[in-house]
Write an enzyme that holds these catalytic residues in place. Structure first.
Site: not given
Ligand code: PEP
Length: 250
Positions: A9-11, A94, A96, A166, A172, A212, A233-234
């Site tokens: 997930n590049w956001k 998601h 966010e 999640e 994040g 994470s 994500g990251g």
């Molecule tokens: C996400 O954006 O779904 C996510 C899990 O982010 P991160 O891995 O950065 O926590």
């Protein structure tokens, strides 16, 4: 359980040119992947991502879609529009989107309906806030989110649903759920699916963990019995880290 799927997930990161560059870096690193690999990119990067992944097994996901097919909905993107482009997946619900952009269980359910009707595969995100975990209601929250989002989804359509557990407190933040915590909730989601459908259908669903997940902790999380992949994500923006996670999904 379900087939392993690792989705990035590049956001809100990367321009189209940068997306092409990042996918070019990822491609050779995941060429031998034994799991499904998806990149979830901003809308403006979708065409670049489709072009860059052509001829590979890497799937492309959008990060949201609207449920109506067309009309006076300024700023929205219809599921059909994504499908016509050749996009195969969409991330929905998601945290966010729920936290910052007003998505609710009811609107997530409408988006799921629209996406499935358009022929997309949905990555449905569910997860509890820290306060909810501390109150001991994680199970109730996640079960409710899952049941509302899947209301009216047939067993046949369920084959086009991936669920990403999640925990919001882990997204994040660098705080990862322990492998046991992740597995416990993924198993709970599978039990919800068994109640809604049946055991065979529930076992076939890919249930990912997200929050994470990184190159260092992926193997332990992905080794758990009910964790069938990750929403990343990251670490999905770092080709080597993403590839390490993909390699751990066996
Ligand atoms: C996400 O954006 O779904 C996510 C899990 O982010 P991160 O891995 O950065 O926590």
């Amino acid at each position: 359980m379900g087939k392993y799927v690792i989705a990035g997930n590049w956001k809100m990161n990367k321009t189209p040119a940068e997306a092409t560059e990042l996918i070019s870096a990822i491609k050779p690193l995941v060429a031998d992947a034994t799991c499904d690999v998806i990149v979830g990119v901003p809308f403006v990067d979708l065409q670049a991502a489709l072009d860059a992944t052509k001829g590979t097994k890497i799937g492309v996901a959008a990060q949201n879609c609207y449920w109506e097919k067309s009309g006076a909905f300024t700023g929205e993107i219809a599921a059909d529009m994504l499908r016509v482009m050749g996009v195969g997946y969409v991330i929905l619900g998601h945290s966010e989107r729920r936290t910052f952009f007003g998505d609710t269980d009811a609107t997530v359910a409408k988006r799921v309906r629209g996406a499935l009707d358009a022929g997309l595969t949905v990555i449905l995100c569910v997860g509890e806030y820290l306060e909810q975990r501390e109150l001991g209601i994680t199970g109730e929250v996640v079960a409710m989110q899952t049941k509302i989002a899947l209301n009216g989804v047939s067993e046949e359509e369920l084959a086009r649903v991936i669920i990403a557990y999640e925990p919001v407190w882990a997204i994040g933040t660098g705080k990862t759920a322990t492998a046991e915590q992740a597995n416990e909730v993924c198993a709970l989601i599978r039990n919800v699916l068994t109640d809604l459908y049946n055991e065979t259908a529930a076992k076939a669903v890919t249930i990912q963990y997200g929050g994470s997940m990184n190159a260092a902790n992926a193997a332990e999380l992905l080794a758990m019995s009910d964790v069938d992949g990750g929403l990343i994500g990251g670490a999905s923006l770092k080709p080597n880290d993403f590839a390490t996670i993909v390699a751990a999904a066996k």
